[in-house]
Motif scaffolding. Sequence first.
Motif, mmCIF file in Angstrom:
data_model
loop_
_atom_site.group_PDB
_atom_site.id
_atom_site.type_symbol
_atom_site.label_atom_id
_atom_site.label_comp_id
_atom_site.label_asym_id
_atom_site.label_seq_id
_atom_site.Cartn_x
_atom_site.Cartn_y
_atom_site.Cartn_z
ATOM 1 N N ILE A 261 0.810 -1.229 0.000
ATOM 2 C CA ILE A 261 0.000 0.000 0.000
ATOM 3 C C ILE A 261 0.841 1.276 0.000
ATOM 4 O O ILE A 261 0.287 2.373 0.031
ATOM 5 C CB ILE A 261 -1.004 0.036 1.178
ATOM 6 C CG1 ILE A 261 -0.284 0.103 2.524
ATOM 7 C CG2 ILE A 261 -1.976 -1.117 1.101
ATOM 8 C CD1 ILE A 261 -1.215 0.457 3.675
ATOM 9 N N ARG A 262 2.155 1.152 -0.066
ATOM 10 C CA ARG A 262 3.018 2.345 -0.003
ATOM 11 C C ARG A 262 2.683 3.357 -1.088
ATOM 12 O O ARG A 262 2.672 4.560 -0.853
ATOM 13 C CB ARG A 262 4.491 1.942 -0.132
ATOM 14 C CG ARG A 262 5.055 1.368 1.134
ATOM 15 C CD ARG A 262 6.520 1.047 1.026
ATOM 16 N NE ARG A 262 6.871 0.185 2.155
ATOM 17 C CZ ARG A 262 7.878 -0.660 2.158
ATOM 18 N NH1 ARG A 262 8.673 -0.742 1.105
ATOM 19 N NH2 ARG A 262 8.109 -1.404 3.204
ATOM 20 N N ARG A 263 2.404 2.886 -2.287
ATOM 21 C CA ARG A 263 2.175 3.803 -3.412
ATOM 22 C C ARG A 263 0.896 4.619 -3.260
ATOM 23 O O ARG A 263 0.714 5.623 -3.932
ATOM 24 C CB ARG A 263 2.166 3.031 -4.729
ATOM 25 C CG ARG A 263 1.036 2.033 -4.873
ATOM 26 C CD ARG A 263 1.221 1.222 -6.163
ATOM 27 N NE ARG A 263 0.199 0.219 -6.342
ATOM 28 C CZ ARG A 263 0.247 -1.009 -5.813
ATOM 29 N NH1 ARG A 263 1.261 -1.358 -5.043
ATOM 30 N NH2 ARG A 263 -0.719 -1.872 -6.055
ATOM 31 N N TYR A 264 -0.014 4.186 -2.365
ATOM 32 C CA TYR A 264 -1.276 4.908 -2.178
ATOM 33 C C TYR A 264 -1.226 5.948 -1.055
ATOM 34 O O TYR A 264 -2.171 6.697 -0.867
ATOM 35 C CB TYR A 264 -2.407 3.927 -1.857
ATOM 36 C CG TYR A 264 -2.593 2.840 -2.878
ATOM 37 C CD1 TYR A 264 -2.806 3.140 -4.224
ATOM 38 C CD2 TYR A 264 -2.542 1.507 -2.510
ATOM 39 C CE1 TYR A 264 -2.972 2.140 -5.163
ATOM 40 C CE2 TYR A 264 -2.718 0.502 -3.443
ATOM 41 C CZ TYR A 264 -2.927 0.820 -4.766
ATOM 42 O OH TYR A 264 -3.096 -0.172 -5.688
ATOM 43 N N VAL A 265 -0.148 5.952 -0.292
ATOM 44 C CA VAL A 265 -0.061 6.817 0.881
ATOM 45 C C VAL A 265 0.789 8.038 0.553
ATOM 46 O O VAL A 265 1.917 7.906 0.072
ATOM 47 C CB VAL A 265 0.524 6.048 2.092
ATOM 48 C CG1 VAL A 265 0.600 6.944 3.317
ATOM 49 C CG2 VAL A 265 -0.328 4.810 2.387
ATOM 50 N N VAL A 266 0.224 9.224 0.806
ATOM 51 C CA VAL A 266 0.936 10.465 0.510
ATOM 52 C C VAL A 266 0.961 11.360 1.752
ATOM 53 O O VAL A 266 0.092 11.267 2.616
ATOM 54 C CB VAL A 266 0.282 11.237 -0.666
ATOM 55 C CG1 VAL A 266 0.345 10.417 -1.948
ATOM 56 C CG2 VAL A 266 -1.149 11.607 -0.352
#
Length: 198
Positions: free
Chosen positions: A132-137
């Motif tokens: 899920i790293r790519r979805y967290v900003v």
Amino acid sequence: MFTGIVEELGTVTAIEEQSDAVRLTVEGVVTIDAALGDSIAVNGCCLTVADLDKLDQQRGSFTADVMKMTLDKTSLGALAVGHRVNLERACTPQTRLGGHIVQGHVDTTGAIVSRTPGEHWELVEIELPEPIRRYVVLHGSITVDGVSLTVAELKDETFVVSLIPETLARTTLGFKQPGDPVNLEADIIAKHVERLIK
């Protein structure tokens, strides 16, 4: 759908082990107006009310069937009788969206890494698993154990949230310690955008 604004801390009162599932019973105020088939988020995991028991005019309990896939993917498998859990009823068209759009479909679990208390708040660092790293900003929304939170700091493998006294007092995040697992749900809008772009 949920908003990530926890309504209360409920208590696990029974866990009935089955061959490939468990029947989980939770006591709380949110059951007073619940009906069979309703959705209630337990630590951010959307469960369906399969049985109800009104204890008195103020409290009741509900039972939900939790299948193996859910037990494997979330922290619900680690629950025991007496554990406190975050509870939120599904929202209605009239509900204020005080948090963000939460489905109650947990993506993965992470663990509390550290807690740093301040005078009026507390910083909590949490593992950020690769899926899920790519979805967290930075300054975006994430759901932790069903709580809608803002990412205050983003690192390579962790993220930090800043918890106000209200959140510390009214949710499981007030007492979970380093090493404890938490359910994580990334923002659904980011997932849809990624899929559309592909």
